[in-house]
Design a protein around this motif. Structure first.
Motif, PDB file in Angstrom:
ATOM      1  N   GLU A 140      44.922  56.962  38.701  1.00  0.00           N
ATOM      2  CA  GLU A 140      46.380  57.500  38.869  1.00  0.00           C
ATOM      3  C   GLU A 140      46.633  58.811  38.207  1.00  0.00           C
ATOM      4  O   GLU A 140      47.671  59.345  38.440  1.00  0.00           O
ATOM      5  N   LEU A 141      45.589  59.382  37.684  1.00  0.00           N
ATOM      6  CA  LEU A 141      45.740  60.526  36.950  1.00  0.00           C
ATOM      7  C   LEU A 141      46.246  61.939  37.864  1.00  0.00           C
ATOM      8  O   LEU A 141      47.099  62.376  37.300  1.00  0.00           O
ATOM      9  N   PRO A 142      45.577  61.840  38.981  1.00  0.00           N
ATOM     10  CA  PRO A 142      46.158  62.998  40.083  1.00  0.00           C
ATOM     11  C   PRO A 142      47.560  62.955  40.151  1.00  0.00           C
ATOM     12  O   PRO A 142      48.569  63.918  40.086  1.00  0.00           O
ATOM     13  N   ASP A 143      48.142  61.699  40.558  1.00  0.00           N
ATOM     14  CA  ASP A 143      49.647  61.540  40.884  1.00  0.00           C
ATOM     15  C   ASP A 143      50.675  61.676  39.603  1.00  0.00           C
ATOM     16  O   ASP A 143      51.558  62.206  39.703  1.00  0.00           O
ATOM     17  N   LEU A 144      49.843  61.334  38.478  1.00  0.00           N
ATOM     18  CA  LEU A 144      50.935  61.526  37.236  1.00  0.00           C
ATOM     19  C   LEU A 144      51.028  62.893  36.887  1.00  0.00           C
ATOM     20  O   LEU A 144      51.855  63.362  36.363  1.00  0.00           O
ATOM     21  N   VAL A 145      49.833  63.845  37.050  1.00  0.00           N
ATOM     22  CA  VAL A 145      49.862  65.133  36.612  1.00  0.00           C
ATOM     23  C   VAL A 145      50.547  65.709  37.672  1.00  0.00           C
ATOM     24  O   VAL A 145      51.259  66.794  37.115  1.00  0.00           O
ATOM     25  N   ARG A 146      50.539  65.587  38.824  1.00  0.00           N
ATOM     26  CA  ARG A 146      51.393  65.886  39.917  1.00  0.00           C
ATOM     27  C   ARG A 146      52.673  65.899  39.672  1.00  0.00           C
ATOM     28  O   ARG A 146      53.583  66.840  39.691  1.00  0.00           O
ATOM     29  N   ALA A 147      53.162  64.413  39.280  1.00  0.00           N
ATOM     30  CA  ALA A 147      54.750  64.284  38.851  1.00  0.00           C
ATOM     31  C   ALA A 147      54.935  65.208  37.359  1.00  0.00           C
ATOM     32  O   ALA A 147      56.190  65.686  37.319  1.00  0.00           O
ATOM     33  N   ALA A 148      54.035  65.342  36.635  1.00  0.00           N
ATOM     34  CA  ALA A 148      54.307  66.184  35.412  1.00  0.00           C
ATOM     35  C   ALA A 148      54.540  67.424  35.911  1.00  0.00           C
ATOM     36  O   ALA A 148      55.645  68.466  35.318  1.00  0.00           O
ATOM     37  N   LEU A 149      53.521  68.102  36.772  1.00  0.00           N
ATOM     38  CA  LEU A 149      54.015  69.634  37.353  1.00  0.00           C
ATOM     39  C   LEU A 149      55.148  69.837  37.944  1.00  0.00           C
ATOM     40  O   LEU A 149      55.867  70.879  37.607  1.00  0.00           O
ATOM     41  N   ALA A 150      55.430  68.668  38.804  1.00  0.00           N
ATOM     42  CA  ALA A 150      56.815  68.851  39.533  1.00  0.00           C
ATOM     43  C   ALA A 150      57.932  69.004  38.585  1.00  0.00           C
ATOM     44  O   ALA A 150      59.093  69.889  38.743  1.00  0.00           O
ATOM     45  N   GLN A 151      57.966  68.090  37.464  1.00  0.00           N
ATOM     46  CA  GLN A 151      59.203  68.020  36.465  1.00  0.00           C
ATOM     47  C   GLN A 151      59.057  69.371  35.712  1.00  0.00           C
ATOM     48  O   GLN A 151      60.181  69.796  35.539  1.00  0.00           O
ATOM     49  N   ALA A 152      58.027  69.785  35.434  1.00  0.00           N
ATOM     50  CA  ALA A 152      57.952  71.442  34.745  1.00  0.00           C
ATOM     51  C   ALA A 152      58.512  72.223  35.686  1.00  0.00           C
ATOM     52  O   ALA A 152      59.137  73.108  35.131  1.00  0.00           O
ATOM     53  N   VAL A 153      58.126  72.493  36.816  1.00  0.00           N
ATOM     54  CA  VAL A 153      58.490  73.423  37.542  1.00  0.00           C
ATOM     55  C   VAL A 153      59.876  73.304  38.140  1.00  0.00           C
ATOM     56  O   VAL A 153      60.752  74.448  37.942  1.00  0.00           O
ATOM     57  N   ASP A 154      60.502  72.189  38.084  1.00  0.00           N
ATOM     58  CA  ASP A 154      61.643  72.081  38.524  1.00  0.00           C
ATOM     59  C   ASP A 154      62.703  71.868  37.297  1.00  0.00           C
ATOM     60  O   ASP A 154      64.052  72.099  37.533  1.00  0.00           O
ATOM     61  N   GLY A 155      62.476  71.827  36.109  1.00  0.00           N
ATOM     62  CA  GLY A 155      63.016  71.834  34.881  1.00  0.00           C
ATOM     63  C   GLY A 155      63.819  70.654  34.374  1.00  0.00           C
ATOM     64  O   GLY A 155      64.690  70.445  34.008  1.00  0.00           O
ATOM     65  N   ALA A 156      62.846  69.716  35.073  1.00  0.00           N
ATOM     66  CA  ALA A 156      63.652  68.204  34.712  1.00  0.00           C
ATOM     67  C   ALA A 156      63.146  67.691  33.633  1.00  0.00           C
ATOM     68  O   ALA A 156      62.232  68.188  33.076  1.00  0.00           O
ATOM     69  N   ALA A 157      63.562  66.510  33.268  1.00  0.00           N
ATOM     70  CA  ALA A 157      63.298  65.958  32.088  1.00  0.00           C
ATOM     71  C   ALA A 157      61.493  65.518  32.245  1.00  0.00           C
ATOM     72  O   ALA A 157      61.251  65.061  33.375  1.00  0.00           O
ATOM     73  N   PRO A 158      60.838  65.866  31.051  1.00  0.00           N
ATOM     74  CA  PRO A 158      59.255  65.613  31.233  1.00  0.00           C
ATOM     75  C   PRO A 158      58.994  64.001  31.095  1.00  0.00           C
ATOM     76  O   PRO A 158      57.804  63.850  30.361  1.00  0.00           O
ATOM     77  N   ASP A 159      59.448  63.308  31.975  1.00  0.00           N
ATOM     78  CA  ASP A 159      58.967  62.070  31.785  1.00  0.00           C
ATOM     79  C   ASP A 159      57.496  61.534  32.073  1.00  0.00           C
ATOM     80  O   ASP A 159      56.852  60.722  31.372  1.00  0.00           O
ATOM     81  N   ALA A 160      56.929  62.267  33.075  1.00  0.00           N
ATOM     82  CA  ALA A 160      55.406  62.239  33.341  1.00  0.00           C
ATOM     83  C   ALA A 160      54.879  62.765  32.145  1.00  0.00           C
ATOM     84  O   ALA A 160      53.461  62.168  31.874  1.00  0.00           O
ATOM     85  N   VAL A 161      55.055  63.801  31.504  1.00  0.00           N
ATOM     86  CA  VAL A 161      54.281  64.489  30.324  1.00  0.00           C
ATOM     87  C   VAL A 161      54.415  63.351  29.133  1.00  0.00           C
ATOM     88  O   VAL A 161      53.466  62.869  28.559  1.00  0.00           O
TER      89      VAL A 161
END
Length: 163
Positions: free
Chosen positions: A40-61
């Motif tokens: 699941e690591l690629p999906d989780l990292v993708r979600a973390a990058l999306a949140q970082a780029v979008d300025g969203a809460a870093p739930d995936a991180v």
């Protein structure tokens, strides 16, 4: 490490740069998964990058840090007295090692590391992530191919509009 995270998110594996990743793993005594499966690591990292780029809460991180807690320690494998920080022990299984180093790096990025700027490709239909290392941090595309495709499409659209 951020580029490692970006590659994992964009491709789902770490084979794209072949020799570079192999040398990096060898240096840290990490055996890549024989089937190239990072779970699941690629999906989780993708979600973390999306949140970082979008300025969203870093739930995936937060989840990366919970599921792959970094093991911070000093290493001098580059030579005696040349200490630097590692976030995973040499020889750790690949999925865990990658998870730990990516979790630590993305936590630093989200906390405001000024040396790292992340972006999402502006090319229509792409959506890949990239690390922006341009001088003024204004990169818009993940590759020259995406930039060229976008430029050509805009040129053709203008030409069609003119007649």
């Amino acid at each position: 490490m951020t580029r490692l995270a970006v590659e994992l998110a964009n491709t789902g594996t770490l084979d794209r740069h072949g020799e570079l990743v192999a040398a990096f793993f060898a240096e840290h005594e990490v055996a890549p998964p024989p089937d190239g499966d990072y779970g699941e690591l690629p999906d989780l990292v993708r979600a973390a990058l999306a949140q970082a780029v979008d300025g969203a809460a870093p739930d995936a991180v937060h989840r990366l840090l919970r599921d792959y807690p970094p093991e911070m320690h000093l290493s001098d494998h580059d030579g005696p007295g040349r200490w630097h920080i590692h976030f995973s022990r040499n020889g750790t299984p690949a999925r865990r090692w990658v998870g730990q180093v990516v979790a630590a790096q993305l936590a630093l990025v989200v906390a405001g590391d000024p040396a790292v700027t992340l972006g999402r490709c502006a090319a229509s239909g792409c959506g890949n992530y990239f690390v922006d290392q341009s001088r003024n941090r204004t990169r818009r595309f993940c590759s020259n191919a995406c930039a060229s495709r976008t430029t050509v499409a805009a040129h053709r659209a203008r030409a069609a509009k003119r007649g």
